[in-house]
Design a protein around this motif. Structure first.
Motif, PDB file in Angstrom:
ATOM      1  N   ASP A  12       0.648  -1.220   0.442  1.00 25.30           N
ATOM      2  CA  ASP A  12       0.273  -0.048   0.335  1.00 25.30           C
ATOM      3  C   ASP A  12       0.660   1.288  -0.082  1.00 25.30           C
ATOM      4  OD1 ASP A  12      -2.662  -1.725  -0.040  1.00 25.30           O
ATOM      5  OD2 ASP A  12      -2.798  -1.248   2.230  1.00 25.30           O
ATOM      6  N   CYS A  13       2.073   1.822   0.094  1.00 21.51           N
ATOM      7  CA  CYS A  13       2.705   2.512   0.552  1.00 21.51           C
ATOM      8  C   CYS A  13       2.938   2.098  -1.267  1.00 21.51           C
ATOM      9  CB  CYS A  13       3.993   1.998   1.292  1.00 21.51           C
ATOM     10  SG  CYS A  13       5.782   3.284   1.377  1.00 21.51           S
ATOM     11  N   SER A  14       3.615   3.451  -1.765  1.00 20.23           N
ATOM     12  CA  SER A  14       4.611   3.924  -3.076  1.00 20.23           C
ATOM     13  C   SER A  14       5.500   3.854  -3.476  1.00 20.23           C
ATOM     14  CB  SER A  14       3.459   4.745  -3.814  1.00 20.23           C
ATOM     15  OG  SER A  14       2.372   5.517  -3.971  1.00 20.23           O
ATOM     16  N   PHE A  15       6.174   4.324  -2.074  1.00 19.11           N
ATOM     17  CA  PHE A  15       7.333   4.220  -1.604  1.00 19.11           C
ATOM     18  C   PHE A  15       8.352   2.699  -1.421  1.00 19.11           C
ATOM     19  CE2 PHE A  15      11.392   4.229   0.995  1.00 19.11           C
ATOM     20  CZ  PHE A  15      12.117   5.065   0.494  1.00 19.11           C
ATOM     21  N   CYS A  16       7.394   1.931  -1.136  1.00 16.76           N
ATOM     22  CA  CYS A  16       8.226   0.984  -0.531  1.00 16.76           C
ATOM     23  C   CYS A  16       7.266   0.038  -2.261  1.00 16.76           C
ATOM     24  CB  CYS A  16       7.286  -0.204  -0.038  1.00 16.76           C
ATOM     25  SG  CYS A  16       7.287   0.936   1.689  1.00 16.76           S
ATOM     26  N   THR A  17       6.747   0.237  -3.288  1.00 13.78           N
ATOM     27  CA  THR A  17       6.443  -0.829  -4.025  1.00 13.78           C
ATOM     28  C   THR A  17       7.590  -0.058  -4.965  1.00 13.78           C
ATOM     29  OG1 THR A  17       3.749  -0.364  -3.799  1.00 13.78           O
ATOM     30  CG2 THR A  17       4.851  -0.923  -6.102  1.00 13.78           C
ATOM     31  N   THR A  18       8.127   0.673  -5.518  1.00 10.20           N
ATOM     32  CA  THR A  18       8.970   1.574  -5.875  1.00 10.20           C
ATOM     33  C   THR A  18       9.907   0.723  -5.261  1.00 10.20           C
ATOM     34  OG1 THR A  18       8.261   3.783  -6.887  1.00 10.20           O
ATOM     35  CG2 THR A  18      10.603   3.640  -7.161  1.00 10.20           C
ATOM     36  N   CYS A  19      10.412   0.899  -4.505  1.00  3.47           N
ATOM     37  CA  CYS A  19      11.580  -0.172  -3.909  1.00  3.47           C
ATOM     38  C   CYS A  19      12.140  -1.223  -4.578  1.00  3.47           C
ATOM     39  CB  CYS A  19      11.802   0.324  -2.368  1.00  3.47           C
ATOM     40  SG  CYS A  19      12.404   1.467  -1.444  1.00  3.47           S
ATOM     41  N   ALA A  20      10.678  -2.152  -3.736  1.00  7.21           N
ATOM     42  CA  ALA A  20      10.495  -3.366  -4.885  1.00  7.21           C
ATOM     43  C   ALA A  20      10.433  -3.497  -6.387  1.00  7.21           C
ATOM     44  CB  ALA A  20       8.577  -4.158  -4.478  1.00  7.21           C
ATOM     45  N   GLN A  21      10.547  -2.784  -7.269  1.00  8.71           N
ATOM     46  CA  GLN A  21       9.796  -2.694  -8.275  1.00  8.71           C
ATOM     47  C   GLN A  21      11.025  -2.458  -8.403  1.00  8.71           C
ATOM     48  OE1 GLN A  21       7.432   0.618  -9.541  1.00  8.71           O
ATOM     49  NE2 GLN A  21       5.941  -1.657  -9.490  1.00  8.71           N
TER      50      GLN A  21
END
Length: 128
Positions: A12-21
């Motif tokens: 749900d966190c865009s920052f975390c999702t960007t890091c995961a990508q």
């Protein structure tokens, strides 16, 4: 347990999702990279509270690491090039500084590139 390691982050966190990508595109880990909201937390031996507090690494034997320790495990799994930063995170002085830095980033992720206001809220308050 699973046959491959699993790296769990806050989807749900865009920052975390960007890091995961970034991890999925650039770091050659064997791990399955999955948001905790879509993971079988019971099968992984994790709780929602653990996942809201920090990223999680679950090794095939069920060993769990969190926060910078999880990141170090992921980097260690990625092979030779990534062994240097993995070893640095395991080095006692760096490890001692890594947790406060990780907590600061986690608390301020809504202010970081890719972050949104939802990043600052506990899960229970995000979808009201």
């Amino acid at each position: 347990m699973t046959a491959t390691p699993t790296f769990v982050y806050d989807g749900d966190c865009s920052f975390c999702t960007t890091c995961a990508q970034f991890i999925e595109r650039r770091i050659p880990t064997r791990a399955r990279v999955v948001p905790w909201q879509f993971a079988d937390l019971d099968a992984l031996g994790l709780t929602t509270d653990q996942c809201e507090e920090a990223v999680q690494w679950v090794s095939p034997d069920g060993t769990v690491a969190a926060g910078p320790d999880a990141i170090a495990a992921l980097l260690h799994d990625a092979g030779r090039l990534w062994q240097v930063p993995a070893s640095a995170l395991a080095f006692s002085p760096v490890r001692a500084a890594a947790w406060p830095a990780y907590r600061w980033i986690a608390e301020h992720r809504h202010l970081l590139p890719g972050g949104t206001a939802a990043c600052s809220l506990p899960q229970a308050q995000r979808n009201l």
